[in-house]
Design a protein around this motif. Structure first.
Motif, PDB file in Angstrom:
ATOM      1  N   ALA A  64       0.827  -1.206   0.000  1.00 28.74           N
ATOM      2  CA  ALA A  64       0.000   0.000   0.000  1.00 28.74           C
ATOM      3  C   ALA A  64       0.861   1.254   0.000  1.00 28.74           C
ATOM      4  CB  ALA A  64      -0.918   0.009   1.215  1.00 28.74           C
ATOM      5  N   GLY A  65       0.454   2.237  -0.789  1.00 24.36           N
ATOM      6  CA  GLY A  65       1.108   3.543  -0.784  1.00 24.36           C
ATOM      7  C   GLY A  65       2.376   3.647  -1.595  1.00 24.36           C
ATOM      8  N   VAL A  66       2.776   2.577  -2.277  1.00 25.11           N
ATOM      9  CA  VAL A  66       4.055   2.609  -2.990  1.00 25.11           C
ATOM     10  C   VAL A  66       3.957   3.364  -4.319  1.00 25.11           C
ATOM     11  CG1 VAL A  66       3.739   0.412  -4.233  1.00 25.11           C
ATOM     12  CG2 VAL A  66       6.050   1.169  -3.605  1.00 25.11           C
ATOM     13  N   ASP A  67       2.769   3.428  -4.904  1.00 30.34           N
ATOM     14  CA  ASP A  67       2.594   4.112  -6.184  1.00 30.34           C
ATOM     15  C   ASP A  67       1.956   5.476  -5.975  1.00 30.34           C
ATOM     16  OD1 ASP A  67       3.443   2.168  -8.341  1.00 30.34           O
ATOM     17  OD2 ASP A  67       2.057   0.920  -7.182  1.00 30.34           O
ATOM     18  N   MET A  68       2.569   6.504  -6.566  1.00 30.81           N
ATOM     19  CA  MET A  68       2.120   7.886  -6.399  1.00 30.81           C
ATOM     20  C   MET A  68       2.132   8.599  -7.746  1.00 30.81           C
ATOM     21  SD  MET A  68       4.413   8.467  -2.992  1.00 30.81           S
ATOM     22  CE  MET A  68       5.576   7.218  -3.556  1.00 30.81           C
ATOM     23  N   PRO A  69       1.359   9.658  -7.896  1.00 31.16           N
ATOM     24  CA  PRO A  69       1.353  10.400  -9.170  1.00 31.16           C
ATOM     25  C   PRO A  69       2.724  11.014  -9.445  1.00 31.16           C
ATOM     26  CG  PRO A  69      -0.479  11.069  -7.771  1.00 31.16           C
ATOM     27  CD  PRO A  69       0.431  10.252  -6.921  1.00 31.16           C
ATOM     28  N   THR A  70       3.004  11.177 -10.720  1.00 33.07           N
ATOM     29  CA  THR A  70       4.231  11.868 -11.128  1.00 33.07           C
ATOM     30  C   THR A  70       4.024  13.374 -11.031  1.00 33.07           C
ATOM     31  OG1 THR A  70       4.788  10.077 -12.643  1.00 33.07           O
ATOM     32  CG2 THR A  70       5.864  12.195 -13.018  1.00 33.07           C
ATOM     33  N   ALA A  71       4.970  14.061 -10.408  1.00 30.76           N
ATOM     34  CA  ALA A  71       4.860  15.516 -10.277  1.00 30.76           C
ATOM     35  C   ALA A  71       4.937  16.186 -11.642  1.00 30.76           C
ATOM     36  CB  ALA A  71       5.962  16.037  -9.368  1.00 30.76           C
ATOM     37  N   THR A  72       4.099  17.196 -11.845  1.00 30.71           N
ATOM     38  CA  THR A  72       4.089  17.943 -13.106  1.00 30.71           C
ATOM     39  C   THR A  72       4.717  19.320 -12.961  1.00 30.71           C
ATOM     40  OG1 THR A  72       1.920  18.934 -12.688  1.00 30.71           O
ATOM     41  CG2 THR A  72       1.958  16.772 -13.774  1.00 30.71           C
ATOM     42  N   GLY A  73       4.862  19.800 -11.727  1.00 32.69           N
ATOM     43  CA  GLY A  73       5.416  21.126 -11.492  1.00 32.69           C
ATOM     44  C   GLY A  73       4.389  22.235 -11.527  1.00 32.69           C
ATOM     45  N   THR A 108      -4.868  10.566   0.599  1.00 34.96           N
ATOM     46  CA  THR A 108      -4.438  11.023  -0.721  1.00 34.96           C
ATOM     47  C   THR A 108      -2.953  11.353  -0.783  1.00 34.96           C
ATOM     48  OG1 THR A 108      -4.804  13.391  -0.320  1.00 34.96           O
ATOM     49  CG2 THR A 108      -6.717  12.087  -0.995  1.00 34.96           C
ATOM     50  N   PHE A 109      -2.449  11.339  -2.018  1.00 41.21           N
ATOM     51  CA  PHE A 109      -1.098  11.830  -2.301  1.00 41.21           C
ATOM     52  C   PHE A 109      -1.166  12.667  -3.561  1.00 41.21           C
ATOM     53  CE2 PHE A 109       3.242  12.091  -3.583  1.00 41.21           C
ATOM     54  CZ  PHE A 109       4.009  11.926  -2.446  1.00 41.21           C
ATOM     55  N   HIS A 110      -0.630  13.892  -3.493  1.00 37.81           N
ATOM     56  CA  HIS A 110      -0.602  14.780  -4.658  1.00 37.81           C
ATOM     57  C   HIS A 110       0.667  15.634  -4.561  1.00 37.81           C
ATOM     58  CE1 HIS A 110      -2.426  17.487  -1.656  1.00 37.81           C
ATOM     59  NE2 HIS A 110      -3.409  16.607  -1.538  1.00 37.81           N
ATOM     60  N   PRO A 111       1.657  15.388  -5.411  1.00 42.59           N
ATOM     61  CA  PRO A 111       2.969  16.030  -5.267  1.00 42.59           C
ATOM     62  C   PRO A 111       3.065  17.463  -5.768  1.00 42.59           C
ATOM     63  CG  PRO A 111       2.963  14.579  -7.170  1.00 42.59           C
ATOM     64  CD  PRO A 111       1.639  14.386  -6.499  1.00 42.59           C
ATOM     65  N   ASP A 112       1.976  17.998  -6.341  1.00 49.10           N
ATOM     66  CA  ASP A 112       2.064  19.313  -6.962  1.00 49.10           C
ATOM     67  C   ASP A 112       1.400  20.443  -6.185  1.00 49.10           C
ATOM     68  OD1 ASP A 112       3.525  18.870  -9.485  1.00 49.10           O
ATOM     69  OD2 ASP A 112       1.885  17.492  -9.902  1.00 49.10           O
TER      70      ASP A 112
END
Length: 239
Positions: A64-73, A108-112
């Motif tokens: 669980a939690g190992v896959d996350m969205p790719t940051a777009t900047g 949730t996870f959101h890198p941007d």
């Protein structure tokens, strides 16, 4: 990513209908599927009460939690991945006006972007939210996080992150251990949770590229624990 897709109309219509038709079942189990990414392939989800807490938990086929969205900047067009528990709770239970839509807890996870309470930072970690969902055919999966119209002043909880959405950013203890993700909430904060109905979902969301309503769409559904969003689970004391 390999995904299991549901039609937007089916997702929204079934989720709305299920609030009145959920049956007893706890936990909800699902058969593993090679067509769903392992970290989002739900095999069990449950919501239980333990002493003074309510625990939301989902077990998946992989880690669980190992896959996350790719940051777009950039904020516009950015993605969010989520482990979600739709419930039969009323929106008034989480600090908004009553009867505003479908209440769901989401990790949730959101890198941007950051959407923590009081201007805090949370873009680099998995974290919990309460969200209120409503149907919107403009969204890929037929659902959106409910927009707050410009100029309106709705009732919001103290940890609302000051964004034009019915979303809350409480700091509940959230953990990932192996193939399980769980969130623990003080029972005193959820007076209506006992006997409430629930389901488990893994999904992707996307910020509107034009930053117009709908601002945050459920863009696709990876898996639904019940298979049909019928909210068959009933919150009960842990065995």
């Amino acid at each position: 990513m390999s995904r299991t897709w549901l039609s937007g109309t089916a997702v929204a219509a079934t989720l709305s209908l299920c609030l009145a038709t959920a049956a007893l079942s706890q936990p909800i189990t699902a058969q593993p599927s090679d067509t769903v990414l392992a970290s989002f392939d739900i095999v069990e989800t449950k919501v239980v009460t333990r002493k003074d807490a309510v625990v939301f938990s989902t077990r998946v086929r992989g880690k669980a939690g190992v896959d996350m969205p790719t940051a777009t900047g950039k904020f516009e067009g950015s993605e969010v991945y989520a482990y979600v528990w739709p419930t039969s709770l009323n929106s008034a239970e989480i600090g908004f006006e009553k009867d505003q839509g479908i209440v769901a807890l989401a990790v949730t996870f959101h890198p941007d972007f950051d959407d923590a309470a009081y201007g805090g930072k949370n873009r680099h970690k998995w974290h919990p939210h309460w969200v209120v969902l409503n149907e919107d055919k403009a969204c890929g999966a037929g659902l959106k996080v409910t927009d707050i119209p410009k100029g309106s002043t709705p009732k919001v909880p103290p940890t609302w992150p000051n964004v034009p959405l019915l979303i809350d950013s409480p700091e509940y203890p959230t953990g990932f251990k192996g193939n399980v993700v769980n969130v623990e909430i003080p029972l005193k904060l959820l007076g209506g949770i006992k006997g409430a109905s629930y389901d488990g979902v893994t999904s992707g969301l996307k910020v509107n590229g034009n930053l117009h309503a709908p601002l945050l769409c459920v863009s696709n559904v990876f898996k639904v624990a019940s298979g049909n969003l019928s909210l068959p689970g009933k919150v009960a004391p842990a065995k």
